[in-house]
Design a protein around this motif. Structure first.
Motif, PDB file in Angstrom:
ATOM      1  N   CYS A 185       1.172  -1.087   0.229  1.00  0.00           N
ATOM      2  CA  CYS A 185       0.236   0.098   0.140  1.00  0.00           C
ATOM      3  C   CYS A 185       0.917   1.236   0.251  1.00  0.00           C
ATOM      4  CB  CYS A 185      -1.065  -0.051   0.804  1.00  0.00           C
ATOM      5  SG  CYS A 185      -2.448   0.797   1.018  1.00  0.00           S
ATOM      6  N   GLN A 186       1.660   1.434  -0.771  1.00  0.00           N
ATOM      7  CA  GLN A 186       2.510   2.296  -0.723  1.00  0.00           C
ATOM      8  C   GLN A 186       2.813   3.492  -1.509  1.00  0.00           C
ATOM      9  OE1 GLN A 186       6.518   1.762  -2.433  1.00  0.00           O
ATOM     10  NE2 GLN A 186       7.298   3.386  -3.108  1.00  0.00           N
ATOM     11  N   TYR A 187       1.418   3.849  -2.354  1.00  0.00           N
ATOM     12  CA  TYR A 187       0.773   5.177  -2.781  1.00  0.00           C
ATOM     13  C   TYR A 187      -0.477   5.131  -2.499  1.00  0.00           C
ATOM     14  CZ  TYR A 187       4.574   4.275  -6.059  1.00  0.00           C
ATOM     15  OH  TYR A 187       5.691   3.986  -6.339  1.00  0.00           O
ATOM     16  N   THR A 188      -0.637   6.337  -1.943  1.00  0.00           N
ATOM     17  CA  THR A 188      -2.404   7.499  -1.895  1.00  0.00           C
ATOM     18  C   THR A 188      -2.637   7.413  -3.323  1.00  0.00           C
ATOM     19  OG1 THR A 188      -1.848   9.212  -2.398  1.00  0.00           O
ATOM     20  CG2 THR A 188      -1.998   8.667   0.320  1.00  0.00           C
ATOM     21  N   ASP A 189      -4.271   7.504  -3.296  1.00  0.00           N
ATOM     22  CA  ASP A 189      -4.877   7.385  -4.966  1.00  0.00           C
ATOM     23  C   ASP A 189      -4.303   9.214  -5.317  1.00  0.00           C
ATOM     24  OD1 ASP A 189      -6.236   5.069  -3.902  1.00  0.00           O
ATOM     25  OD2 ASP A 189      -7.478   5.869  -3.366  1.00  0.00           O
ATOM     26  N   ALA A 190      -4.133   9.786  -4.959  1.00  0.00           N
ATOM     27  CA  ALA A 190      -3.602  11.187  -6.024  1.00  0.00           C
ATOM     28  C   ALA A 190      -2.288  10.683  -5.905  1.00  0.00           C
ATOM     29  CB  ALA A 190      -3.700  12.326  -4.895  1.00  0.00           C
ATOM     30  N   GLU A 191      -0.859   9.825  -5.637  1.00  0.00           N
ATOM     31  CA  GLU A 191      -0.406   9.845  -5.561  1.00  0.00           C
ATOM     32  C   GLU A 191       0.392   8.693  -6.844  1.00  0.00           C
ATOM     33  OE1 GLU A 191       2.460  10.417  -1.379  1.00  0.00           O
ATOM     34  OE2 GLU A 191       1.749   8.387  -1.753  1.00  0.00           O
ATOM     35  N   TYR A 192      -0.549   8.380  -6.935  1.00  0.00           N
ATOM     36  CA  TYR A 192      -0.568   7.045  -8.032  1.00  0.00           C
ATOM     37  C   TYR A 192      -0.739   7.021  -9.356  1.00  0.00           C
ATOM     38  CZ  TYR A 192      -2.109   2.228  -9.852  1.00  0.00           C
ATOM     39  OH  TYR A 192      -1.820   0.721 -10.849  1.00  0.00           O
ATOM     40  N   PRO A 193      -1.322   7.990 -10.079  1.00  0.00           N
ATOM     41  CA  PRO A 193      -1.931   8.096 -11.115  1.00  0.00           C
ATOM     42  C   PRO A 193       0.292   8.397 -11.714  1.00  0.00           C
ATOM     43  CG  PRO A 193      -3.611   9.625 -10.378  1.00  0.00           C
ATOM     44  CD  PRO A 193      -2.447   9.334  -9.700  1.00  0.00           C
ATOM     45  N   LYS A 194       0.779   9.124 -11.483  1.00  0.00           N
ATOM     46  CA  LYS A 194       2.629   8.955 -11.726  1.00  0.00           C
ATOM     47  C   LYS A 194       3.542   8.267 -11.315  1.00  0.00           C
ATOM     48  CE  LYS A 194       2.774  14.158 -10.774  1.00  0.00           C
ATOM     49  NZ  LYS A 194       2.939  15.147  -9.659  1.00  0.00           N
ATOM     50  N   HIS A 195       2.498   6.934 -10.424  1.00  0.00           N
ATOM     51  CA  HIS A 195       3.407   5.750 -10.342  1.00  0.00           C
ATOM     52  C   HIS A 195       2.853   4.423 -11.448  1.00  0.00           C
ATOM     53  CE1 HIS A 195       4.599   8.927  -7.626  1.00  0.00           C
ATOM     54  NE2 HIS A 195       5.767   7.918  -7.791  1.00  0.00           N
ATOM     55  N   VAL A 196       1.930   4.788 -12.105  1.00  0.00           N
ATOM     56  CA  VAL A 196       1.348   3.765 -13.206  1.00  0.00           C
ATOM     57  C   VAL A 196       1.967   2.666 -13.768  1.00  0.00           C
ATOM     58  CG1 VAL A 196      -0.035   2.624 -14.147  1.00  0.00           C
ATOM     59  CG2 VAL A 196      -0.947   4.831 -13.627  1.00  0.00           C
ATOM     60  N   GLY A 197       2.072   1.658 -13.273  1.00  0.00           N
ATOM     61  CA  GLY A 197       3.835   0.116 -14.037  1.00  0.00           C
ATOM     62  C   GLY A 197       4.568   0.579 -13.180  1.00  0.00           C
ATOM     63  N   TRP A 198       4.747   1.457 -11.653  1.00  0.00           N
ATOM     64  CA  TRP A 198       6.431   1.116 -11.184  1.00  0.00           C
ATOM     65  C   TRP A 198       5.743  -0.502 -10.519  1.00  0.00           C
ATOM     66  CZ3 TRP A 198       9.055   5.891  -8.921  1.00  0.00           C
ATOM     67  CH2 TRP A 198       8.846   6.641 -10.165  1.00  0.00           C
ATOM     68  N   GLY A 199       5.019  -0.642 -10.368  1.00  0.00           N
ATOM     69  CA  GLY A 199       4.538  -2.042  -9.529  1.00  0.00           C
ATOM     70  C   GLY A 199       3.963  -1.562  -7.624  1.00  0.00           C
ATOM     71  N   HIS A 200       3.028  -1.146  -7.814  1.00  0.00           N
ATOM     72  CA  HIS A 200       2.755  -1.011  -6.093  1.00  0.00           C
ATOM     73  C   HIS A 200       1.768  -0.107  -6.621  1.00  0.00           C
ATOM     74  CE1 HIS A 200       6.678  -1.243  -4.439  1.00  0.00           C
ATOM     75  NE2 HIS A 200       7.345  -0.329  -5.736  1.00  0.00           N
ATOM     76  N   SER A 201       0.548  -0.739  -5.478  1.00  0.00           N
ATOM     77  CA  SER A 201      -1.050   0.004  -5.063  1.00  0.00           C
ATOM     78  C   SER A 201      -1.347   1.387  -4.784  1.00  0.00           C
ATOM     79  CB  SER A 201      -0.944  -1.345  -4.608  1.00  0.00           C
ATOM     80  OG  SER A 201      -1.717  -2.894  -4.732  1.00  0.00           O
ATOM     81  N   PRO A 202      -1.927   1.972  -5.043  1.00  0.00           N
ATOM     82  CA  PRO A 202      -2.507   2.943  -4.314  1.00  0.00           C
ATOM     83  C   PRO A 202      -3.655   2.151  -2.855  1.00  0.00           C
ATOM     84  CG  PRO A 202      -3.542   2.914  -5.966  1.00  0.00           C
ATOM     85  CD  PRO A 202      -2.993   1.908  -6.042  1.00  0.00           C
ATOM     86  N   VAL A 203      -3.959   2.959  -1.964  1.00  0.00           N
ATOM     87  CA  VAL A 203      -4.973   2.458  -1.319  1.00  0.00           C
ATOM     88  C   VAL A 203      -6.180   2.208  -1.954  1.00  0.00           C
ATOM     89  CG1 VAL A 203      -6.664   3.524   1.750  1.00  0.00           C
ATOM     90  CG2 VAL A 203      -4.138   4.484   1.046  1.00  0.00           C
ATOM     91  N   SER A 204      -6.891   2.977  -2.257  1.00  0.00           N
ATOM     92  CA  SER A 204      -8.269   2.317  -3.072  1.00  0.00           C
ATOM     93  C   SER A 204      -8.006   0.784  -3.749  1.00  0.00           C
ATOM     94  CB  SER A 204      -8.540   3.501  -4.409  1.00  0.00           C
ATOM     95  OG  SER A 204      -7.858   3.373  -5.636  1.00  0.00           O
ATOM     96  N   ASP A 205      -6.691   0.498  -4.449  1.00  0.00           N
ATOM     97  CA  ASP A 205      -6.836  -0.436  -5.022  1.00  0.00           C
ATOM     98  C   ASP A 205      -6.367  -1.837  -4.075  1.00  0.00           C
ATOM     99  OD1 ASP A 205      -7.303   0.334  -7.191  1.00  0.00           O
ATOM    100  OD2 ASP A 205      -5.099  -0.633  -7.976  1.00  0.00           O
ATOM    101  N   THR A 206      -5.828  -1.553  -2.604  1.00  0.00           N
ATOM    102  CA  THR A 206      -5.371  -2.595  -1.656  1.00  0.00           C
ATOM    103  C   THR A 206      -6.331  -3.228  -1.081  1.00  0.00           C
ATOM    104  OG1 THR A 206      -3.617  -1.570  -1.849  1.00  0.00           O
ATOM    105  CG2 THR A 206      -3.520  -2.604   0.579  1.00  0.00           C
ATOM    106  N   LEU A 207      -7.161  -1.461  -0.606  1.00  0.00           N
ATOM    107  CA  LEU A 207      -8.425  -2.223  -0.615  1.00  0.00           C
ATOM    108  C   LEU A 207      -9.305  -2.981  -0.661  1.00  0.00           C
ATOM    109  CD1 LEU A 207      -9.459   0.784   1.829  1.00  0.00           C
ATOM    110  CD2 LEU A 207      -8.352  -0.800   2.655  1.00  0.00           C
ATOM    111  N   ALA A 208      -9.681  -2.673  -2.288  1.00  0.00           N
ATOM    112  CA  ALA A 208     -10.180  -3.121  -2.975  1.00  0.00           C
ATOM    113  C   ALA A 208      -9.971  -5.101  -3.230  1.00  0.00           C
ATOM    114  CB  ALA A 208     -10.203  -2.717  -4.619  1.00  0.00           C
ATOM    115  N   PHE A 209      -8.560  -5.194  -3.169  1.00  0.00           N
ATOM    116  CA  PHE A 209      -7.343  -6.145  -3.454  1.00  0.00           C
ATOM    117  C   PHE A 209      -8.401  -7.147  -2.330  1.00  0.00           C
ATOM    118  CE2 PHE A 209      -4.835  -9.495  -3.269  1.00  0.00           C
ATOM    119  CZ  PHE A 209      -4.382  -9.967  -4.513  1.00  0.00           C
ATOM    120  N   ALA A 210      -8.043  -6.577  -0.877  1.00  0.00           N
ATOM    121  CA  ALA A 210      -8.547  -7.550  -0.154  1.00  0.00           C
ATOM    122  C   ALA A 210      -9.954  -7.280   0.038  1.00  0.00           C
ATOM    123  CB  ALA A 210      -7.517  -6.728   1.243  1.00  0.00           C
ATOM    124  N   HIS A 211     -10.567  -6.900  -0.074  1.00  0.00           N
ATOM    125  CA  HIS A 211     -12.459  -7.022  -0.352  1.00  0.00           C
ATOM    126  C   HIS A 211     -12.551  -8.215  -0.984  1.00  0.00           C
ATOM    127  CE1 HIS A 211     -16.311  -6.198   0.549  1.00  0.00           C
ATOM    128  NE2 HIS A 211     -16.545  -6.176  -0.980  1.00  0.00           N
TER     129      HIS A 211
END
Length: 306
Positions: A206-232
């Motif tokens: 859960c490395q990035y916030t949702d606001a940070e993630y668009p600048k890091h797509v493809g870097w191999g890490h998750s934003p908060v929303s994806d982490t929660l959605a994946f676990a759910h």
């Protein structure tokens, strides 16, 4: 099964007064089973403190298994500072992903060799074994260990350890949707889905916030929303948010934890379903109840912050 977090930071160690509570050491989690066997998940800088805490060398009957998810520096940097490596009585097996480029030992030796290290792999007194993990199930002592390739740069594995009635899933570096809307993807298009399905405890990137993630797509890490959605969506019983960005201070993570708490209600999850990993945190997931037991309530995960 008992766990202790020795490092929860990602990318690079981040020591300092701003990170004392969540910790500045990189990825390392100790898993101890009821039969006394020990697994170490990743060998970031946190493994140094773990090595100093271990009082008995691993034996031939119960070797110490170090399971590396991948060979980025923040996940192997602590190996040459791990005290049991310098104890000739220690039995250590290092597992990691295979690569067509070179063997696991040869790839690790690029780090544990000159000019980066004063010691060569072949000079380590414990003479560790290096084994490439197949993406299948293995039996190690009383545990069943499953590995699977997950979406991250370079050969990368996620692990599932089942023992003592508990299913632990560890995926510290992961971008399950690669920028796509995770809630809208079919299960078969989500990296790591089957590995995490129904886990008692999911430890996840859960490395990035949702606001940070668009600048890091493809870097191999998750934003908060994806982490929660994946676990759910995988039905994890509990979620531990992991691999904190080195720029995220304690105050920043406190604020982010508050935002996560607000989102849990939208998922229909209790407030204690998800939390941020902290260094030296001890966790004892409760075994799944049998058919004759009462279904576990909100105390199904025991957590101590010492």
């Amino acid at each position: 099964m008992k766990l202790q977090v020795w490092g929860a930071r990602g990318s690079i160690p981040a020591p300092g007064p701003e990170t004392t509570r969540y910790g500045g050491n990189t990825s390392c989690v100790q898993v101890t089973l009821d039969d006394g066997s020990t697994f170490v998940l990743d060998a970031g800088t946190g493994i140094r403190s773990l090595g100093l805490a271990l009082t008995e060398p691993a034996s031939t009957e119960q070797p110490l298994n170090i399971l590396l998810t991948h060979l980025h520096l923040d996940h192997i940097q602590g190996l040459m500072f791990f005290a049991p490596m310098f104890n000739p009585r220690s039995e250590i097996v290092v597992w990691g992903p295979a690569s067509q480029e070179a063997s696991l030992e040869d790839r690790i030796a690029r780090y544990i060799s000159a000019p980066l290290s004063p010691v060569e792999v072949r000079e380590l007194p414990c003479h560790p074994s290096f084994r490439e993990m197949e993406t299948t199930e293995w039996t190690m002592g009383s545990a069943t260990v499953r590995a699977a390739s997950v979406s991250h740069r370079g050969p990368t594995l996620g692990y599932r350890i089942e023992a003592d009635g508990v299913a632990l899933c560890y995926i510290p570096d992961h971008e399950p949707g690669l920028g796509a809307s995770l809630p809208d993807l079919d299960e078969e298009w989500i990296s790591g889905f089957e590995l995490a399905r129904g886990a008692t405890l999911l430890i996840h990137d859960c490395q990035y916030t949702d606001a940070e993630y668009p600048k890091h797509v493809g870097w191999g890490h998750s934003p908060v929303s994806d982490t929660l959605a994946f676990a759910h969506r995988t039905g994890a019983e509990r979620l531990l948010l992991f691999h904190h960005d080195p720029l995220h201070s304690d105050a920043f993570l406190d604020e982010l934890a508050g935002e996560v708490g607000e989102r849990l209600a939208d998922l229909g999850r209790p407030a204690d379903w998800a939390g941020f990993a902290t260094e030296r945190q001890e966790i004892e997931p409760a075994p799944r109840p049998s058919a004759n037991d009462v279904v576990a309530g909100p105390d199904a995960l025991l957590v101590r912050d010492d």
